[in-house]
Structure formats: structure tokens, C-alpha cells
Write a protein that holds these residues in place. Structure first.
Motif, PDB file in Angstrom:
ATOM      1  N   GLY A   1       6.153  16.423  11.637  1.00 38.80           N
ATOM      2  CA  GLY A   1       5.803  15.353  12.004  1.00 38.80           C
ATOM      3  C   GLY A   1       5.114  14.486  12.259  1.00 38.80           C
ATOM      4  O   GLY A   1       4.645  13.300  13.269  1.00 38.80           O
ATOM      5  N   ALA A   2       4.007  14.934  11.102  1.00 41.44           N
ATOM      6  CA  ALA A   2       3.106  13.231  10.505  1.00 41.44           C
ATOM      7  C   ALA A   2       3.888  11.924  10.472  1.00 41.44           C
ATOM      8  O   ALA A   2       5.203  11.736  10.013  1.00 41.44           O
ATOM      9  CB  ALA A   2       2.632  14.055   9.349  1.00 41.44           C
ATOM     10  N   ALA A   3       3.959  10.674  10.687  1.00 40.79           N
ATOM     11  CA  ALA A   3       4.290   9.539  10.604  1.00 40.79           C
ATOM     12  C   ALA A   3       4.096   9.246   9.678  1.00 40.79           C
ATOM     13  O   ALA A   3       2.776   8.995   9.084  1.00 40.79           O
ATOM     14  CB  ALA A   3       3.947   8.977  12.200  1.00 40.79           C
ATOM     15  N   LEU A   4       4.826   7.827   8.941  1.00 37.41           N
ATOM     16  CA  LEU A   4       4.854   6.935   7.683  1.00 37.41           C
ATOM     17  C   LEU A   4       5.237   5.772   8.511  1.00 37.41           C
ATOM     18  O   LEU A   4       6.159   5.844   9.384  1.00 37.41           O
ATOM     19  CB  LEU A   4       5.507   7.103   6.381  1.00 37.41           C
TER      20      LEU A   4
ATOM     21  N   ARG B   1       5.321  10.780   0.271  1.00 34.46           N
ATOM     22  CA  ARG B   1       4.356   9.529  -0.024  1.00 34.46           C
ATOM     23  C   ARG B   1       5.698   8.062  -0.026  1.00 34.46           C
ATOM     24  O   ARG B   1       7.057   8.342  -0.620  1.00 34.46           O
ATOM     25  CB  ARG B   1       3.541   9.503  -1.713  1.00 34.46           C
ATOM     26  N   ALA B   2       5.298   6.798   0.182  1.00 31.03           N
ATOM     27  CA  ALA B   2       6.418   5.905   0.647  1.00 31.03           C
ATOM     28  C   ALA B   2       5.160   4.691  -0.180  1.00 31.03           C
ATOM     29  O   ALA B   2       4.245   4.286   0.699  1.00 31.03           O
ATOM     30  CB  ALA B   2       6.456   6.217   2.222  1.00 31.03           C
ATOM     31  N   ARG B   3       6.571   3.091  -0.986  1.00 34.65           N
ATOM     32  CA  ARG B   3       5.293   2.368  -0.810  1.00 34.65           C
ATOM     33  C   ARG B   3       6.640   1.566  -0.030  1.00 34.65           C
ATOM     34  O   ARG B   3       7.600   1.468  -0.052  1.00 34.65           O
ATOM     35  CB  ARG B   3       5.313   1.882  -2.139  1.00 34.65           C
ATOM     36  N   VAL B   4       6.701   0.820   0.833  1.00 36.90           N
ATOM     37  CA  VAL B   4       7.743  -0.193   1.579  1.00 36.90           C
ATOM     38  C   VAL B   4       7.409  -1.755   0.767  1.00 36.90           C
ATOM     39  O   VAL B   4       6.616  -2.571   0.882  1.00 36.90           O
ATOM     40  CB  VAL B   4       7.053  -0.342   3.127  1.00 36.90           C
ATOM     41  N   GLY B   5       8.093  -2.000   0.342  1.00 40.21           N
ATOM     42  CA  GLY B   5       9.189  -3.404  -0.411  1.00 40.21           C
ATOM     43  C   GLY B   5       8.949  -4.198  -0.051  1.00 40.21           C
ATOM     44  O   GLY B   5       8.829  -5.208   0.368  1.00 40.21           O
ATOM     45  N   LEU B   6      10.078  -4.113   0.979  1.00 39.58           N
ATOM     46  CA  LEU B   6      10.552  -5.356   2.044  1.00 39.58           C
ATOM     47  C   LEU B   6      10.893  -4.135   3.535  1.00 39.58           C
ATOM     48  O   LEU B   6      11.249  -2.701   3.951  1.00 39.58           O
ATOM     49  CB  LEU B   6      12.224  -5.805   1.319  1.00 39.58           C
ATOM     50  N   GLY B   7      10.971  -5.402   4.580  1.00 43.39           N
ATOM     51  CA  GLY B   7      11.595  -4.704   5.889  1.00 43.39           C
ATOM     52  C   GLY B   7      10.518  -3.519   6.535  1.00 43.39           C
ATOM     53  O   GLY B   7       9.087  -3.720   5.831  1.00 43.39           O
ATOM     54  N   THR B   8      11.025  -3.337   6.407  1.00 46.72           N
ATOM     55  CA  THR B   8       9.829  -1.942   7.949  1.00 46.72           C
ATOM     56  C   THR B   8      10.397  -0.128   7.972  1.00 46.72           C
ATOM     57  O   THR B   8      11.372  -0.342   7.745  1.00 46.72           O
ATOM     58  CB  THR B   8      10.092  -2.465   8.957  1.00 46.72           C
ATOM     59  N   LEU B   9       9.656  -0.181   7.740  1.00 44.88           N
ATOM     60  CA  LEU B   9       9.722   1.887   7.737  1.00 44.88           C
ATOM     61  C   LEU B   9       8.805   2.408   8.927  1.00 44.88           C
ATOM     62  O   LEU B   9       8.032   2.590   8.613  1.00 44.88           O
ATOM     63  CB  LEU B   9       9.659   2.129   6.432  1.00 44.88           C
ATOM     64  N   ARG B  10      10.081   3.109   9.469  1.00 43.72           N
ATOM     65  CA  ARG B  10       9.453   4.001  10.162  1.00 43.72           C
ATOM     66  C   ARG B  10      10.382   5.480  10.265  1.00 43.72           C
ATOM     67  O   ARG B  10      11.344   5.907  10.218  1.00 43.72           O
ATOM     68  CB  ARG B  10       9.671   4.165  11.721  1.00 43.72           C
ATOM     69  N   ALA B  11       9.042   6.500   9.968  1.00 45.40           N
ATOM     70  CA  ALA B  11       9.641   7.838   9.853  1.00 45.40           C
ATOM     71  C   ALA B  11       8.517   9.152  10.012  1.00 45.40           C
ATOM     72  O   ALA B  11       7.676   9.061  10.252  1.00 45.40           O
ATOM     73  CB  ALA B  11      10.024   8.153   8.042  1.00 45.40           C
ATOM     74  N   ALA B  12       9.174   9.667   9.900  1.00 42.97           N
ATOM     75  CA  ALA B  12       7.793  11.518  10.216  1.00 42.97           C
ATOM     76  C   ALA B  12       8.326  12.645   9.302  1.00 42.97           C
ATOM     77  O   ALA B  12       9.686  12.692   9.065  1.00 42.97           O
ATOM     78  CB  ALA B  12       7.948  11.609  11.674  1.00 42.97           C
ATOM     79  N   ASP B  13       7.695  13.356   8.284  1.00 42.92           N
ATOM     80  CA  ASP B  13       8.290  13.613   7.644  1.00 42.92           C
ATOM     81  C   ASP B  13       8.117  15.484   8.637  1.00 42.92           C
ATOM     82  O   ASP B  13       8.697  15.446   9.792  1.00 42.92           O
ATOM     83  CB  ASP B  13       6.911  14.925   7.087  1.00 42.92           C
ATOM     84  N   GLY B  14       8.330  16.212   7.939  1.00 38.52           N
ATOM     85  CA  GLY B  14       9.077  18.002   8.662  1.00 38.52           C
ATOM     86  C   GLY B  14       7.651  18.737   9.775  1.00 38.52           C
ATOM     87  O   GLY B  14       8.202  19.343  10.346  1.00 38.52           O
TER      88      GLY B  14
ATOM     89  N   GLN C   1       0.289  -1.141  -0.050  1.00 41.64           N
ATOM     90  CA  GLN C   1      -0.134   0.042  -0.477  1.00 41.64           C
ATOM     91  C   GLN C   1       0.632   1.336   0.179  1.00 41.64           C
ATOM     92  O   GLN C   1       1.860   0.629  -0.142  1.00 41.64           O
ATOM     93  CB  GLN C   1      -1.042  -0.112   1.324  1.00 41.64           C
ATOM     94  N   GLU C   2       0.572   2.378  -0.555  1.00 42.19           N
ATOM     95  CA  GLU C   2       0.801   3.584  -0.445  1.00 42.19           C
ATOM     96  C   GLU C   2       0.701   4.033   0.795  1.00 42.19           C
ATOM     97  O   GLU C   2      -1.013   3.993   1.022  1.00 42.19           O
ATOM     98  CB  GLU C   2       0.718   4.902  -1.757  1.00 42.19           C
ATOM     99  N   ILE C   3       1.905   4.477   1.614  1.00 40.51           N
ATOM    100  CA  ILE C   3       1.531   5.297   2.719  1.00 40.51           C
ATOM    101  C   ILE C   3       1.788   7.157   2.034  1.00 40.51           C
ATOM    102  O   ILE C   3       3.155   7.217   1.996  1.00 40.51           O
ATOM    103  CB  ILE C   3       1.928   4.690   4.158  1.00 40.51           C
ATOM    104  N   ARG C   4       1.277   8.338   3.681  1.00 42.04           N
ATOM    105  CA  ARG C   4       1.402   9.284   2.010  1.00 42.04           C
ATOM    106  C   ARG C   4       1.588  10.312   3.800  1.00 42.04           C
ATOM    107  O   ARG C   4       0.299  10.111   4.727  1.00 42.04           O
ATOM    108  CB  ARG C   4       0.649   9.615   1.600  1.00 42.04           C
ATOM    109  N   THR C   5       1.735  11.382   3.276  1.00 43.72           N
ATOM    110  CA  THR C   5       1.382  12.533   4.570  1.00 43.72           C
ATOM    111  C   THR C   5       1.601  13.894   3.009  1.00 43.72           C
ATOM    112  O   THR C   5       1.236  13.314   2.404  1.00 43.72           O
ATOM    113  CB  THR C   5       3.235  13.122   5.505  1.00 43.72           C
ATOM    114  N   ALA C   6       0.854  15.172   4.095  1.00 39.30           N
ATOM    115  CA  ALA C   6       0.722  15.815   3.043  1.00 39.30           C
ATOM    116  C   ALA C   6       2.558  16.433   1.981  1.00 39.30           C
ATOM    117  O   ALA C   6       1.978  17.125   1.139  1.00 39.30           O
ATOM    118  CB  ALA C   6       0.701  17.125   3.707  1.00 39.30           C
ATOM    119  N   THR C   7       3.323  15.597   2.182  1.00 37.65           N
ATOM    120  CA  THR C   7       4.598  16.106   1.320  1.00 37.65           C
ATOM    121  C   THR C   7       5.221  14.848   0.840  1.00 37.65           C
ATOM    122  O   THR C   7       6.290  15.428   0.738  1.00 37.65           O
ATOM    123  CB  THR C   7       5.516  16.959   2.641  1.00 37.65           C
TER     124      THR C   7
END
Length: 366
Positions: free
Chosen positions: A166-169, A151-164, A143-149
Motif C-alpha cells: 500500500g505504499a504510494a509512488l 523503484r520508479a523514474r517518471v520520464g514523461l507524464g504522471t505515475l500514480r501507483a502503490a506497491d503490495g 528523481q527516483e521514487i521508491r518503496t521497500a520493493t
């Protein structure tokens, strides 16, 4: 074990793929500076390629051992066919993983209605404990995950991030790999920022597809055996660099985060790669990954014999290590049957005169 205390830039090399009108790919791994990022051992970046001006991707049947291929497209489509019976359409947004194990053959052709072909193909080396396991082909559509600025797609493993702001992905892929690996496509609006949490025991790299990426992180100072506080210390070193399109930047070892800023004026797209250290020397030649020169010689001879080139089957037996660990009969096809009425298989190139050299974390000497 080699370590990297700063960013290491790997420049792309242009490699023709499939004849005089074939497309050009930009290869950044393996490189002289390093041969591995985790278990990732091969990175090809192609396009955007106008296939009306070239033959597009036309890679006839060819072999692999001891590795897995990961295909990821931004635009266009490719037909995949392999010797375990898989016949699939590789499309943007899908992660297509093929595990070669003890031996497999496959072909890849861009489809007739594709006008622009654009994406990456990656390989990861199988660890010794699984390098002769059963072959496998898996397709997953994250699935595509997104914030206002961002967009991300995680093909393998885990992604933990936050945009400028503070919105989480955050997302985790269900695809199982033979070692812990990460792969994600990240799209940032021009001028925006993203902070990614990293596993400090893993190795990481960032491949830029478009735009300019401004990267920064903090290398811990002081005694690395002591537990770190959340707050930075005076002894910590702030590291910064810029990455241009088609470059692959290897991150310093031991970092627990990465901040990415998209330069103003152009949106940014990157592939974030990572994984636990393989911790093994591999020997990679053509499309084979092994551990010794003798293995590669035997893999090549058996493949040539199975496709009717250069050797007879009697004169090119399956390598004993492959036969025993994959439980293959002496008369088995190591590289499997293939669908009839398909283009002829690619013969293997000649081996170099000298002995092949193994590659670990560190690449060839300067």
C-alpha cells in the motif's frame, strides 16, 4: 477506430544497426497488429550490449520529420549531436527529447569508455497541428521514487501507483510533449506487486527489459456509457497475461488500472508507455513521418539534395506544405546545417516501387 478488448503481445524483431559489427536492436513498434500506442509510433530496445565485441552504437547524421525522439538509457552513454546546435551526453537516468518538427538531422555514437550499452529509443508522432513546429532538444533528470520493493523514474507524464503493502509512488514529469504521453521505468523486486492507476481514455503498453511480468487488469462490462462504481461488477472481465523480456504488451482499451507482479526468482524491470489516442493516420517510412506519399517523396529528395546525394537543390525544392507551415524560405535548409569535421551523413534508401500506405491505430492487414 480499432479497439483492443484483450492484451495484445508484440514480439520483437531483430534489426542490425550500423554495419556488420554494429549492435542489434529489438524493435516491437510499429508492428502488424498495431502501429500506435497513443502517439508512440516506434520502440527500439537494445542491449545489454558488450561494445568491446561490436562497434556499439554508430549512427551517423540522418534526418527526421514530423516526430520526436525520446532516448532512455539503463547503462552506458551516447553522444548526441544535431543540426540545431545541441551536443549532449545521453546518460542513464536522463530523458533526452528531440523534436524534429519540419526537419532535423542528428547523430548518435556510444562513447569510448562505455563497455555495456543498454536502453531504449522511442519515437512519438507529432499531431498535425504541431508537426511543422520549431525543432527542440530537451534533457531532464527525473528523481527516483521508491518503496521497500519498487523503484520508479517518471520520464514523461504522471505515475500514480502503490506497491503490495500500500505504499504510494507518485510523480509528474515537467517535460512538455505535443500530446499527452506517459513513460516511466519501473523496477520491482522478485515476487513483489505494483498497482498502477491508468487514464482509461488513453492507450497503454508495457515493455519488459528483464524478468517476467505477470499483468492483470479488469475490463469493464455492461454499458460503457454509464458511470462505473468503484467496486467491480459481475459483468467485469478479469484479464491476465505474462510478458517475457523484450516483448511489448499492449493493454486492453478502457482499463483504469494495471497490476504488475514480478515473477519469483528474478527482479523485474519494465517501461510503462501510454498516451492519449493520436486519432490520425500517419505515414512512416525510414526516418520520416508524414501524411501522404508525396510528402515523403519530397522530404527524401530534399534531404538527399542537402547532403549532396542524387539531386540538386534546384531539382528538390522544400515540400510546399513544409515551406508554408514552417515559414521556410525557398532556399532554406530544411534539415539544417551540421557541425563540420563529423562523419558523412547517411544517404536515404531507395523508395519502394509502390505507393506508401498510411498507418493508423491498426497496423497492416494480416
Amino acid at each position: 477506430m480499432s479497439t483492443f478488448e484483450d492484451f495484445v503481445a508484440l514480439a520483437p524483431r531483430e534489426v542490425p544497426l550500423g554495419g556488420p559489427r554494429g549492435m542489434t536492436v529489438h524493435r516491437t513498434l510499429p508492428a502488424r497488429r498495431t502501429s500506435l500506442i497513443g502517439a508512440w509510433c516506434f520502440v527500439d530496445h537494445f542491449g545489454p550490449d558488450d561494445v568491446s565485441a561490436t562497434d556499439g552504437m554508430r549512427v551517423a547524421r540522418h534526418p527526421h520529420t514530423g516526430l520526436a525522439t525520446v532516448s532512455w538509457l539503463f547503462e552506458g552513454a551516447i553522444t548526441h549531436r544535431d543540426s540545431i546546435g545541441s551536443h549532449a551526453l545521453v546518460r542513464p537516468g536522463d530523458v533526452d527529447l528531440m523534436v524534429a518538427g519540419s526537419g532535423i538531422t542528428h547523430s548518435e555514437y556510444s562513447v569510448a569508455d562505455t563497455t555495456v550499452l543498454h536502453g531504449v529509443q522511442l519515437w512519438y508522432a507529432l499531431p498535425d497541428r504541431t508537426r511543422f513546429r520549431d525543432q527542440e532538444f530537451t534533457v531532464h533528470t527525473p528523481q527516483e521514487i521508491r518503496t521497500a520493493t519498487v523503484r520508479a523514474r517518471v520520464g514523461l507524464g504522471t505515475l500514480r501507483a502503490a506497491d503490495g503493502d500500500g505504499a504510494a509512488l507518485e510523480d509528474t514529469s515537467p517535460v512538455v510533449t505535443d500530446t499527452e504521453l506517459g513513460m516511466a521505468q519501473l523496477d520491482l523486486r522478485a515476487g513483489s506487486r505494483l498497482r498502477i492507476e491508468l487514464e482509461p481514455a488513453h492507450e497503454h503498453g508495457v515493455l519488459v527489459d528483464r524478468g517476467t511480468a505477470r499483468l492483470s487488469t479488469t475490463r469493464p462490462g455492461g454499458d460503457p456509457t454509464q458511470q462505473r462504481d468503484a467496486a467491480p461488477r459481475e459483468s467485469d472481465a478479469v484479464l491476465r497475461t505474462e510478458v517475457s523480456p523484450r516483448e511489448l504488451m499492449v493493454l486492453p482499451d478502457g482499463v483504469d488500472h494495471l497490476e504488475i507482479e514480478a515473477a519469483p526468482g528474478e527482479d523485474l524491470r519494465v517501461m510503462l508507455l501510454g498516451g492519449e489516442p493520436l486519432g490520425e493516420d500517419i505515414l512512416m517510412w525510414w526516418n520520416f513521418v508524414g501524411r501522404t506519399h508525396e510528402e515523403i517523396v519530397q522530404f527524401r529528395a530534399r534531404y538527399q539534395a542537402e547532403i549532396g546525394h542524387e539531386f540538386s537543390l534546384e531539382d528538390a525544392p522544400i515540400a510546399e506544405v513544409a515551406r508554408q507551415r514552417a515559414a521556410l524560405d525557398a532556399g532554406a535548409e530544411q534539415f539544417g546545417p551540421f557541425a563540420p569535421h563529423t562523419p558523412a551523413a547517411l544517404p536515404a534508401p531507395a523508395l519502394p516501387r509502390g505507393r506508401l500506405r498510411s498507418r493508423g491505430r491498426r497496423g497492416l492487414p494480416d
